[in-house]
Design a protein around this motif. Structure first.
Motif: not given
Length: 334
Positions: A78-99
């Motif tokens: 995959i070609p890199k977008e926004y290369a001029e901004l550096g290597e960007l990693i979004a970090i987030d959590g997401t909940l998973i319904d359990a019993v």
């Protein structure tokens, strides 16, 4: 009796592609569907007890390895977008319904939830890492695990923490994190703002009050407006313009788009196991399926992954039963 890793991965890919909602549904299809019997199930078939035992006790190291290798292949394709901004990693959590019987997935007195902690490569729109905990566990400790020194972590307000900002700076790791509007800012140096810019604040500051957990190291805060909403983001990126810092935070929406698409079209949270090990394997199976789809769409059509291509693949699976048309299948990339 356990099944081979290849059979487990094939079963999980098939489960997610076909949007099954239970292990029972998968096992029944592996018995009734000719394509599934021929291409997915082991030679002697697959029993629910065997699948359950494998999910609960085996395969985590192998699936994590496959996920990491597919991430490398997807990143190469995959070609890199926004290369001029550096290597960007979004970090987030997401909940998973359990019993309620999932004792390890503590969340509240009345509910059980697990939480996935994700890293997401913004430049190429692919998931890069995953950790799994109980739903009530904090998200901030995973920032340092997800980020490498060359990357910039992009985070929402839930990750705001002065001690964490200091530690990231000590570790020479970069971040762009939204902070609360009323956060105390002791200005050390104000940066020049362009006339008529949507940026209204740009300064080197110390965050917090001097007597209450103030940051040890100065950092940069950029304030900007979108409509009538004001945003403040803290960062240690001083090599970029204020407008570029604002753009980096705006790009955080890519991980939210990924979560919605991934959950809606691959049904990754219709859990088949109640153990932490089993849930982790299923999430890895969903990530592997997504990365295979990314590679498939890029190599075959030179386009991003889309639900239309997923539907075409499902149709191809049905139409190719009994025929030798593997060149049209996602399994050629696995």
């Amino acid at each position: 009796m356990a099944i081979h890793t290849a059979h487990l991965v094939n079963a999980l890919i098939y489960y997610h592609l076909q949007e099954f909602d239970s292990a029972r549904h998968l096992i029944q299809d592996l018995k009734d569907n000719e394509f599934a019997r021929q291409r997915i199930a082991p030679e002697k078939g697959l029993q629910r007890s065997t699948l359950g035992d494998t999910l609960n006790n085996r395969g985590a190291e192998q699936l994590l390895y496959i996920f990491k290798e597919l991430y490398k292949k997807a990143a190469e394709a995959i070609p890199k977008e926004y290369a001029e901004l550096g290597e960007l990693i979004a970090i987030d959590g997401t909940l998973i319904d359990a019993v309620m019987s999932m004792y390890w997935a503590d969340y509240s007195k009345t509910s059980k939830k697990a939480k996935g902690h994700f890293g997401f490569n913004i430049n190429q729109s692919i998931p890069s890492s995953i950790y799994l905990t109980a739903g009530k566990d904090p998200e901030r400790p995973f920032v340092s695990l997800i980020l490498t020194k060359s990357q910039t972590g992009v985070m929402d307000r839930g990750y705001q923490c002065n001690k964490s900002f200091d530690q990231l700076q000590k570790d020479n790791k970069y971040f762009v994190c939204r902070i609360k509007k009323n956060t105390t800012k002791t200005i050390i140096k104000e940066n020049k703002i362009k006339p008529d810019s949507y940026i209204f604040f740009d300064a080197i500051v110390l965050l917090g009050s001097s007597d209450i957990n103030q940051t040890e190291y100065p950092l940069r805060v950029v304030g900007y407006k979108v409509g009538k909403v004001e945003y403040f983001v803290a960062t240690n990126r001083c090599d970029l313009s204020a407008e570029q810092i604002a753009t980096i935070y705006k790009l955080r929406w890519k991980i939210e788009t990924f979560f919605r698409w991934w959950k809606q079209h691959l049904k990754v949270y219709h859990i088949m196991s109640r153990t932490k090990h089993g849930v982790m394997l299923q999430i890895l199976g969903g990530l592997i399926t997504y990365l295979l789809m990314v590679i498939y769409c890029r190599n075959q059509f030179n386009e991003p992954v889309s639900i239309n291509r997923v539907r075409e693949l499902r149709s191809s699976i049905v139409n190719d039963i009994g025929q030798d048309k593997e060149q049209n299948s996602i399994w050629i990339f696995w």
